[in-house]
Structures are given as structure tokens and as C-alpha cells.
Enzyme design. Structure first.
Site, PDB file in Angstrom:
ATOM      1  N   ASP A  88      47.734  65.552  99.098  1.00  0.00           N
ATOM      2  CA  ASP A  88      47.850  65.070  97.771  1.00  0.00           C
ATOM      3  C   ASP A  88      47.086  66.184  96.808  1.00  0.00           C
ATOM      4  OD1 ASP A  88      49.366  62.897  98.289  1.00  0.00           O
ATOM      5  OD2 ASP A  88      47.726  61.306  98.239  1.00  0.00           O
ATOM      6  N   GLU A 118      54.454  54.889 102.640  1.00  0.00           N
ATOM      7  CA  GLU A 118      55.256  55.895 103.617  1.00  0.00           C
ATOM      8  C   GLU A 118      54.081  56.304 104.548  1.00  0.00           C
ATOM      9  OE1 GLU A 118      52.601  57.797 100.569  1.00  0.00           O
ATOM     10  OE2 GLU A 118      54.057  56.385 100.569  1.00  0.00           O
ATOM     11  N   HIS A 139      42.173  59.505  87.788  1.00  0.00           N
ATOM     12  CA  HIS A 139      43.522  59.517  86.795  1.00  0.00           C
ATOM     13  C   HIS A 139      44.206  58.285  86.944  1.00  0.00           C
ATOM     14  CE1 HIS A 139      46.284  59.553  90.058  1.00  0.00           C
ATOM     15  NE2 HIS A 139      45.312  60.218  90.785  1.00  0.00           N
TER      16      HIS A 139
END
Length: 402
Positions: free
Chosen positions: A246, A311, A341
Site C-alpha cells: 500500500d 482480499e 488520511h
């Protein structure tokens, strides 16, 4: 007053001990000088012999002499109308002799012209060490300072176009593609590149960085983008190791080595948002790595997880169902900081994720890299990464409740 007559030396007179010492010292020095002179002459003769021997081989004087002798033999044979062949044997390599060629079973092939300029083949690089010497250990990670791509590029002059880097002084075991699923995270990407490029170089990783950008505003699909990344990076290089990361996760220790292992690897085991602990035993999210063989064994990642969550648990199930185990670094090394965020738009939690996770055994053979479909829109190489923009479709309509 009468003058005294000079004394007469007595018969059998001998010089004093001090005179004898000086005389013996002089003769010794004379002998030493002669010995040194002889050694110098001998050294000079040896150097001249070696000099002429090396250059006679270098310029093939002996070979030319042999050629002339072979030519005279051909002339003496008196074969009318036959051409005279002058054979050239390349013995100019260091420590090469005719006997060594014959012992190796090599045939001396005729050549029309002597080889005068031979470039020596470069020495093969040694394998890169398992624990590189330049590692720092625990790192200070912060996101308060302003970051620009220009600054990151100045900090990493050895990174080549497309975000590629190869260690110049050793041969890495793996060729690593680092794949990042992406959409609307440009500011996060600057920090990720700022920290990861120096870390990866210190780790002596042969790597390329690939941003897999989902175009459009349909529901985000992280795992499908990772499948796309696997497929597209193999078109760009002969990678055999794939790190899936990520864009908002930064390792806090450069001893967390970004390459593949005997078992699938989970790198991000202690994130700050989880209190630097593994949230549960089957967690496989954030940053993970699989070799090409391991990836194909589990049929890649699922394509049907639209939205956030699920996932990574499906991938963990695929690994264990195929007889493999997840390997992890020490919890003190596998620490990560996340860039804070808000949740992305069109990446809401997937309400079907729990049902899908329970059916991994039934779906993993038909849902994965073997069933991947997408449309490649653009591949563009930037100084610090390669951007791959794709369209991956939209989720199927959800069944009506009730």
C-alpha cells in the site's frame, strides 16, 4: 743542542688494533658494494628477459616464426597450384601455452589475421550479502515536512528511468517488482518514494517500482490491481519476486528486507494504527511478498473483492490451503507507520467480504490470475517509478435483499 736521531721501526712491527678494525671494515664494505652491484645487474637481466618474453608473445613473434616455418615446408612439398596456408595460433592470453590448449582438448583454428586487441571479459560480481553492511536499523519516519518529486529525484541520482535500480557491486538473489495499487494518492506517493528508494538501495535490492493506477471513479479493487501489476511487470522485466505494498505504509526499520523467502512473506506485521501488534493471526494486509512460483501456485489474488477489506484474508486462505505457511520478520523489525488520511471515495467497506472469505477453497481455482481481464490504457516511465494506468471494469450488481 744536538738533534735526536729518528726512531727506527722494529722488525716484526704490526698495525694497531684500531687500524686493523678500519681495514677490515673497509674490505667488508667493498664486498657488500660488489654484492649489491651484482644483484642489481642480475635483476636488470631478469627484467629484460621477462620484458622481451612478454612482448614477443604479445606481438606474436614466435607465432610468425612458426608460420614462416610452416610456409617453407609447404613450399618444399612442391604441390603445384596449391595455395600456401599460414596458420595463426593465438597464444597471447596470459599463462597460455600450446600444451595448455592441447590438454584442454581445444583445436587450434586457422585465422586469416592475428587478434591484436582482445578485451578481457569482466569478472562476475559476487552474490549480495544476506545482511548488507550499510543498513541503519530503526528509522525516524515523519510526514510533517513538505515533499516534492524534484527533491526525491535529487536524493536518488542512481535510480534509473522507470524507478529501476541494480546494485553495482554485487549480484542479488532476486529481481524484485514492487507493485502499488493506486488512485488519487499523489501526496502519499511522494513520501513513499522519499523513504523507500534509499532503503531499497541500502538493502542491495535489484528492483523496479510500478504504480498500478485505476482509472475512473468505479469502486476500487485492490487485489485485481495487484494481479494487473504482476502481469504487466513481467512484460517489462524478468522478475521472479513480487512485493505488494500500500502507498501509505512506510517501514520503520531497513532490516526488514524487501525480497522473497522460502515461504510467502508478510512484512507489515506491526503497524502504528494497531499499536505495533499483529491484529490477528491470519492477517496478511499492508505489505506482502511472493515469489513467482508461490504466486502462480495460489492462482494469484482474487478479482471479485470490490471495495475495502477481505482480499488479504482471502490471500492468506489461498496460501494455507495450498500447503504453504506465512513467514514474518521479528516484531521489532516489522514496524510500519501509516500516513493518516480519510477513507477514499468509492472504496467503502465491502459488505460481501465475509461470505467470500468463507468460500476461498471453492473460488480460488477459477477466480485469480487465470481469470484476469482488464484494459491497458497507458504505460509511462517517470524518473522514480513506472505508471501503469488501467481500466478494470465495475463490480457486478448486488443481489436484492429479501
Amino acid at each position: 743542542m744536538p738533534v735526536a736521531a729518528p726512531r727506527q721501526r722494529c722488525r716484526g712491527w704490526r698495525p694497531s688494533s684500531s687500524a686493523m678494525t678500519r681495514l677490515m671494515l673497509g674490505r667488508t664494505l667493498e664486498r657488500i658494494c660488489k654484492g649489491v652491484l651484482l644483484l642489481c645487474l642480475l635483476h636488470f637481466l631478469i627484467m629484460m628477459i621477462l620484458y622481451f618474453d612478454v612482448y614477443s608473445q604479445r606481438f606474436d613473434l614466435f607465432s610468425r616464426f612458426n608460420n614462416g616455418r610452416n610456409g617453407s615446408r609447404n613450399n618444399a612439398s612442391g604441390a603445384a597450384g596449391s595455395a600456401h596456408h599460414f596458420y595463426y595460433y593465438n597464444l597471447s592470453r596470459p599463462n597460455a601455452t600450446l600444451a595448455s590448449y592441447l590438454a584442454a582438448g581445444e583445436q587450434l583454428v586457422p585465422s586469416a589475421q592475428p587478434e591484436t586487441n582482445q578485451t578481457p571479459s569482466p569478472r562476475p560480481l559476487p552474490p549480495c550479502p544476506d545482511n548488507p553492511a550499510g543498513l541503519v536499523g530503526r528509522l525516524l519516519i515523519e510526514f510533517s515536512s513538505q515533499m516534492t518529486m524534484e527533491r526525491v529525484q535529487r536524493e536518488n541520482p542512481n535510480v534509473t528511468d522507470g524507478g529501476r535500480y541494480t546494485p553495482p557491486d554485487c549480484r542479488p538473489r532476486w529481481k524484485v517488482a514492487i507493485i502499488i495499487p493506486f488512485r488519487h494518492r499523489e501526496n502519499h506517493l511522494k513520501y513513499w518514494l522519499h523513504y523507500l528508494h534509499p532503503i531499497l538501495r541500502r538493502q542491495r535490492i535489484d528492483y523496479g517500482i510500478y504504480i498500478i493506477n485505476q482509472l475512473g471513479e468505479e469502486t476500487f479493487n485492490r487485489a485485481k490491481l495487484l494481479n494487473v501489476g504482476y502481469t504487466e511487470t513481467l512484460r517489462d522485466g524478468e522478475y521472479d519476486c513480487f512485493i505488494f505494498s500500500d502507498v501509505d505504509l512506510i517501514p520503520m526499520d531497513d532490516r526488514n528486507l524487501y525480497h522473497c523467502y522460502e515461504q510467502p512473506r508478510h512484512f507489515a506485521i506491526a503497524m502504528d494504527k494497531f499499536g505495533f501488534r499483529l491484529p490477528y493471526a491470519g492477517y496478511f494486509g499492508g505489505v506482502s511478498g511472493l515469489s513467482k512460483k508461490q504466486f502462480l501456485k495460489i492462482n494469484g489474488f482474487p478479482n471479485e473483492y470490490w471495495g475495502w477489506g477481505g482480499e488479504d484474508d482471502d490471500i492468506y486462505n489461498r496460501i494455507t490451503l495450498n500447503g504453504m505457511k506465512v513467514s514474518r520478520p521479528d516484531v521489532r523489525i516489522g514496524r510500519y507507520r501509516m500516513i493518516k488520511h480519510e477513507r477514499d471515495k468509492h472504496n467503502e467497506p465491502n459488505p460481501q467480504r465475509f461470505n467470500k472469505i468463507q468460500n476461498t477453497k471453492n473460488t480460488m481455482k477459477k477466480d485469480g490470475i487465470s481469470s484476469l481481464t482488464y484494459r491497458l490504457v497507458q504505460v509511462k516511465k517517470y524518473p522514480l517509478y513506472t505508471n501503469i494506468s488501467v481500466e478494470i471494469g465495475r463490480p457486478p450488481p448486488r443481489p436484492n435483499k429479501g
